[in-house]
Design a protein around this motif. Sequence first.
Motif, PDB file in Angstrom:
ATOM      1  N   GLY A 193       7.566   8.393   5.059  1.00  0.00           N
ATOM      2  CA  GLY A 193       8.181   7.192   4.535  1.00  0.00           C
ATOM      3  C   GLY A 193       7.282   5.979   4.659  1.00  0.00           C
ATOM      4  N   ALA A 194       6.467   5.962   5.732  1.00  0.00           N
ATOM      5  CA  ALA A 194       5.568   4.828   5.951  1.00  0.00           C
ATOM      6  C   ALA A 194       4.522   4.708   4.849  1.00  0.00           C
ATOM      7  CB  ALA A 194       4.871   4.965   7.309  1.00  0.00           C
ATOM      8  N   LEU A 195       4.189   5.823   4.213  1.00  0.00           N
ATOM      9  CA  LEU A 195       3.213   5.771   3.118  1.00  0.00           C
ATOM     10  C   LEU A 195       3.727   4.912   1.970  1.00  0.00           C
ATOM     11  CD1 LEU A 195       1.933   9.446   2.819  1.00  0.00           C
ATOM     12  CD2 LEU A 195       0.728   7.493   3.768  1.00  0.00           C
ATOM     13  N   GLY A 196       4.983   5.121   1.617  1.00  0.00           N
ATOM     14  CA  GLY A 196       5.563   4.344   0.532  1.00  0.00           C
ATOM     15  C   GLY A 196       5.601   2.862   0.848  1.00  0.00           C
ATOM     16  N   ILE A 197       5.940   2.540   2.101  1.00  0.00           N
ATOM     17  CA  ILE A 197       5.985   1.138   2.517  1.00  0.00           C
ATOM     18  C   ILE A 197       4.602   0.518   2.427  1.00  0.00           C
ATOM     19  CG2 ILE A 197       6.424  -0.408   4.472  1.00  0.00           C
ATOM     20  CD1 ILE A 197       8.521   1.650   5.418  1.00  0.00           C
ATOM     21  N   ARG A 198       3.590   1.221   2.914  1.00  0.00           N
ATOM     22  CA  ARG A 198       2.233   0.677   2.976  1.00  0.00           C
ATOM     23  C   ARG A 198       1.609   0.543   1.595  1.00  0.00           C
ATOM     24  NH1 ARG A 198      -1.308   4.061   6.376  1.00  0.00           N
ATOM     25  NH2 ARG A 198      -2.758   2.332   6.032  1.00  0.00           N
ATOM     26  N   ILE A 199       1.843   1.548   0.705  1.00  0.00           N
ATOM     27  CA  ILE A 199       1.230   1.434  -0.616  1.00  0.00           C
ATOM     28  C   ILE A 199       1.906   0.323  -1.416  1.00  0.00           C
ATOM     29  CG2 ILE A 199       2.676   3.153  -1.793  1.00  0.00           C
ATOM     30  CD1 ILE A 199      -1.090   2.466  -2.308  1.00  0.00           C
ATOM     31  N   GLN A 200       3.192   0.105  -1.203  1.00  0.00           N
ATOM     32  CA  GLN A 200       3.862  -1.005  -1.871  1.00  0.00           C
ATOM     33  C   GLN A 200       3.249  -2.334  -1.446  1.00  0.00           C
ATOM     34  OE1 GLN A 200       8.099  -1.230  -1.190  1.00  0.00           O
ATOM     35  NE2 GLN A 200       8.387  -2.886  -2.667  1.00  0.00           N
ATOM     36  N   GLN A 201       2.962  -2.465  -0.159  1.00  0.00           N
ATOM     37  CA  GLN A 201       2.337  -3.686   0.345  1.00  0.00           C
ATOM     38  C   GLN A 201       0.948  -3.882  -0.248  1.00  0.00           C
ATOM     39  OE1 GLN A 201       2.545  -2.873   4.545  1.00  0.00           O
ATOM     40  NE2 GLN A 201       4.607  -3.738   4.774  1.00  0.00           N
ATOM     41  N   VAL A 202       0.179  -2.779  -0.351  1.00  0.00           N
ATOM     42  CA  VAL A 202      -1.172  -2.867  -0.914  1.00  0.00           C
ATOM     43  C   VAL A 202      -1.120  -3.279  -2.376  1.00  0.00           C
ATOM     44  CG1 VAL A 202      -3.175  -1.481  -1.591  1.00  0.00           C
ATOM     45  CG2 VAL A 202      -2.253  -1.272   0.720  1.00  0.00           C
ATOM     46  N   ILE A 203      -0.197  -2.695  -3.133  1.00  0.00           N
ATOM     47  CA  ILE A 203      -0.077  -3.032  -4.563  1.00  0.00           C
ATOM     48  C   ILE A 203       0.319  -4.496  -4.720  1.00  0.00           C
ATOM     49  CG2 ILE A 203       1.172  -2.562  -6.690  1.00  0.00           C
ATOM     50  CD1 ILE A 203      -0.863  -0.386  -5.756  1.00  0.00           C
ATOM     51  N   GLU A 204       1.269  -4.936  -3.932  1.00  0.00           N
ATOM     52  CA  GLU A 204       1.732  -6.320  -4.046  1.00  0.00           C
ATOM     53  C   GLU A 204       0.673  -7.325  -3.604  1.00  0.00           C
ATOM     54  OE1 GLU A 204       5.369  -6.279  -1.851  1.00  0.00           O
ATOM     55  OE2 GLU A 204       6.523  -5.334  -3.483  1.00  0.00           O
ATOM     56  N   SER A 205      -0.295  -6.868  -2.803  1.00  0.00           N
ATOM     57  CA  SER A 205      -1.377  -7.756  -2.373  1.00  0.00           C
ATOM     58  C   SER A 205      -2.415  -7.971  -3.464  1.00  0.00           C
ATOM     59  CB  SER A 205      -2.073  -7.176  -1.138  1.00  0.00           C
ATOM     60  OG  SER A 205      -2.916  -6.075  -1.488  1.00  0.00           O
ATOM     61  N   GLY A 206      -2.399  -7.131  -4.490  1.00  0.00           N
ATOM     62  CA  GLY A 206      -3.356  -7.239  -5.582  1.00  0.00           C
ATOM     63  C   GLY A 206      -4.660  -6.507  -5.346  1.00  0.00           C
ATOM     64  N   ALA A 207      -4.757  -5.719  -4.271  1.00  0.00           N
ATOM     65  CA  ALA A 207      -6.003  -5.010  -3.958  1.00  0.00           C
ATOM     66  C   ALA A 207      -6.278  -3.862  -4.926  1.00  0.00           C
ATOM     67  CB  ALA A 207      -5.957  -4.476  -2.524  1.00  0.00           C
ATOM     68  N   VAL A 208      -5.226  -3.385  -5.587  1.00  0.00           N
ATOM     69  CA  VAL A 208      -5.355  -2.250  -6.507  1.00  0.00           C
ATOM     70  C   VAL A 208      -4.817  -2.657  -7.876  1.00  0.00           C
ATOM     71  CG1 VAL A 208      -4.607   0.106  -7.003  1.00  0.00           C
ATOM     72  CG2 VAL A 208      -5.148  -0.567  -4.651  1.00  0.00           C
ATOM     73  N   LYS A 209      -5.575  -2.340  -8.936  1.00  0.00           N
ATOM     74  CA  LYS A 209      -5.093  -2.555 -10.292  1.00  0.00           C
ATOM     75  C   LYS A 209      -4.355  -1.303 -10.742  1.00  0.00           C
ATOM     76  CE  LYS A 209      -6.550  -3.590 -15.028  1.00  0.00           C
ATOM     77  NZ  LYS A 209      -7.699  -3.841 -15.941  1.00  0.00           N
ATOM     78  N   VAL A 210      -3.098  -1.459 -11.105  1.00  0.00           N
ATOM     79  CA  VAL A 210      -2.269  -0.318 -11.488  1.00  0.00           C
ATOM     80  C   VAL A 210      -2.184  -0.211 -13.005  1.00  0.00           C
ATOM     81  CG1 VAL A 210      -0.004   0.772 -11.298  1.00  0.00           C
ATOM     82  CG2 VAL A 210      -0.913  -0.563  -9.381  1.00  0.00           C
ATOM     83  N   ALA A 254      -2.811  10.910  -3.662  1.00  0.00           N
ATOM     84  CA  ALA A 254      -3.303   9.701  -4.311  1.00  0.00           C
ATOM     85  C   ALA A 254      -3.009   8.468  -3.472  1.00  0.00           C
ATOM     86  CB  ALA A 254      -2.672   9.560  -5.692  1.00  0.00           C
ATOM     87  N   ILE A 255      -1.801   8.398  -2.921  1.00  0.00           N
ATOM     88  CA  ILE A 255      -1.424   7.235  -2.114  1.00  0.00           C
ATOM     89  C   ILE A 255      -2.345   7.081  -0.914  1.00  0.00           C
ATOM     90  CG2 ILE A 255       0.357   6.307  -0.589  1.00  0.00           C
ATOM     91  CD1 ILE A 255       2.432   7.390  -2.538  1.00  0.00           C
ATOM     92  N   ASN A 256      -2.620   8.179  -0.250  1.00  0.00           N
ATOM     93  CA  ASN A 256      -3.487   8.105   0.922  1.00  0.00           C
ATOM     94  C   ASN A 256      -4.924   7.767   0.561  1.00  0.00           C
ATOM     95  OD1 ASN A 256      -2.120   8.838   3.607  1.00  0.00           O
ATOM     96  ND2 ASN A 256      -1.176  10.199   2.129  1.00  0.00           N
ATOM     97  N   THR A 257      -5.400   8.298  -0.562  1.00  0.00           N
ATOM     98  CA  THR A 257      -6.729   7.924  -1.038  1.00  0.00           C
ATOM     99  C   THR A 257      -6.796   6.421  -1.282  1.00  0.00           C
ATOM    100  OG1 THR A 257      -7.075  10.087  -2.086  1.00  0.00           O
ATOM    101  CG2 THR A 257      -8.432   8.273  -2.861  1.00  0.00           C
ATOM    102  N   LEU A 258      -5.762   5.890  -1.915  1.00  0.00           N
ATOM    103  CA  LEU A 258      -5.707   4.452  -2.208  1.00  0.00           C
ATOM    104  C   LEU A 258      -5.662   3.619  -0.936  1.00  0.00           C
ATOM    105  CD1 LEU A 258      -3.184   4.742  -5.135  1.00  0.00           C
ATOM    106  CD2 LEU A 258      -5.483   3.783  -5.352  1.00  0.00           C
TER     107      LEU A 258
END
Length: 468
Positions: free
Chosen positions: A270-287, A226-230
């Motif tokens: 580990g880089a996946l977690g860092i990158r998805i956190q950045q994407v979520i905090e940017s507002g690009a994805v509605k959680v 899911a993270i990689n799809t996002l």
Amino acid sequence: MFKSIPVNQTSCCETPAKEKSHLPVAIIGAGPVGLAAAAHFISKGESFIIFEAGDEVGANIRKWKHVRLFSPWEYNIDKAAREMLLATDWIAPENAEIPTGKELVEQYLKPLAALPQVSPYVYLNSKVTGISRKGLSKVKTKGREQLPFVIHVEQNGASSIFEARAVIDASGTWSNPNPLRSDGVLGKDEITIKKQINYGIPNVLGTDKVRYSGKKVLVVGSGHSAINTLLELAELKKESQATEIVWAIRKPNLEDVYGGRELDGLPARGALGIRIQQVIESGAVKVMTPFHSEKFIPRNGKIQVVGTINGEQEVIDDVDEIVGNTGSRPDLSIVREVRVMTDPSLESAYELAPLIDPNVHSCGTVRPHGEKELRQPEKDFYIVGAKSYGRAPTFLMATGYEQVRSIVAALVGDMESARKVELELPETGVCGIGVGGGDSCCGPVKVEEATSSCCSASEPSKSNSCCG
């Protein structure tokens, strides 16, 4: 090549059972773990036969060929298989490079399967539909251990039966995705909208770009797939701003989804977690969390998804496409006539369940285990690889390699080697105990090798999907 046995067999009660020692071991699945088992049998001078439902070895991996693994080549090749390949003109990949699924098949699995010691015994387009003891259902006990196994196989539209002295089921779980509904049941409503659901890993920035560009896409699931799809959808959104991304996860805490990040033993993971956190905090994805899916209603070509958050009804309207990354489950129908014991919740090998239960263990590390933990009530029958984990996530390729090494040793009578199971898996950087208590799953384990079958991109500009 071993010949098929006629369907109209003589009953075992009418004639004595044939000596089993001359029969091969049947391996179901020509993926990394199944082919590793074959390599270990060759090293012991034992015969085998492999049944692969797909039209090539690693057929399931081909479905996520654009995906990059977490771990470098040095950890993705079984030791016995490497020795066999190095004895030929095979050019070994660079140890430090991280392969894609396509590269794993092309540079490792295909060369391995093409070896003269392997190739004649691999049956492609051969779907196993059932396994039993010759002439006996699972109900009958007397004399069953002296009888060979019979493997029922559909080959290009024709039915065949093969005999084997033992069976190793390495067929995996990839072809059996979990439904989207939180209760785990595949309802008619989900079946109705199946053309708008991708249960695999879409190539969002490649062949599937048109399908998702400018659409409202719902991603269901909280694992690496899911993270990689996002992450790919977020890249697509930069090109097509009309693309709308919604992420529905059941976990109440996003920190649990981000994983170990900088503490992960596999930096790419580990880089996946860092990158998805950045994407979520940017507002690009509605959680949407913790979201539990209950109903899917088609409306004018779009989908209305009905669920709950903290017990209150929540609706996601106007969804164009859904990506289901909710994990997979084993197909146990083929083992219905052999005596198999699985965990009632995970559907994993019974003795393995306490080591991998996600309700208890928060990390992806599993204690070393082998033939003893995978032993079934049906003598000489084993479920290995991802299928041995049942519905539990975080199966690692090195785990499967050590499983089959131990099992092959046991089948050739080397119980000392079978019991000497050594395995080191990379820490996820997350360690804890859930409800149920017990010793920490993250304690020290014996060192041999570390690898992962899960996936990542080695750099942001590359494909970032994961086999989850």
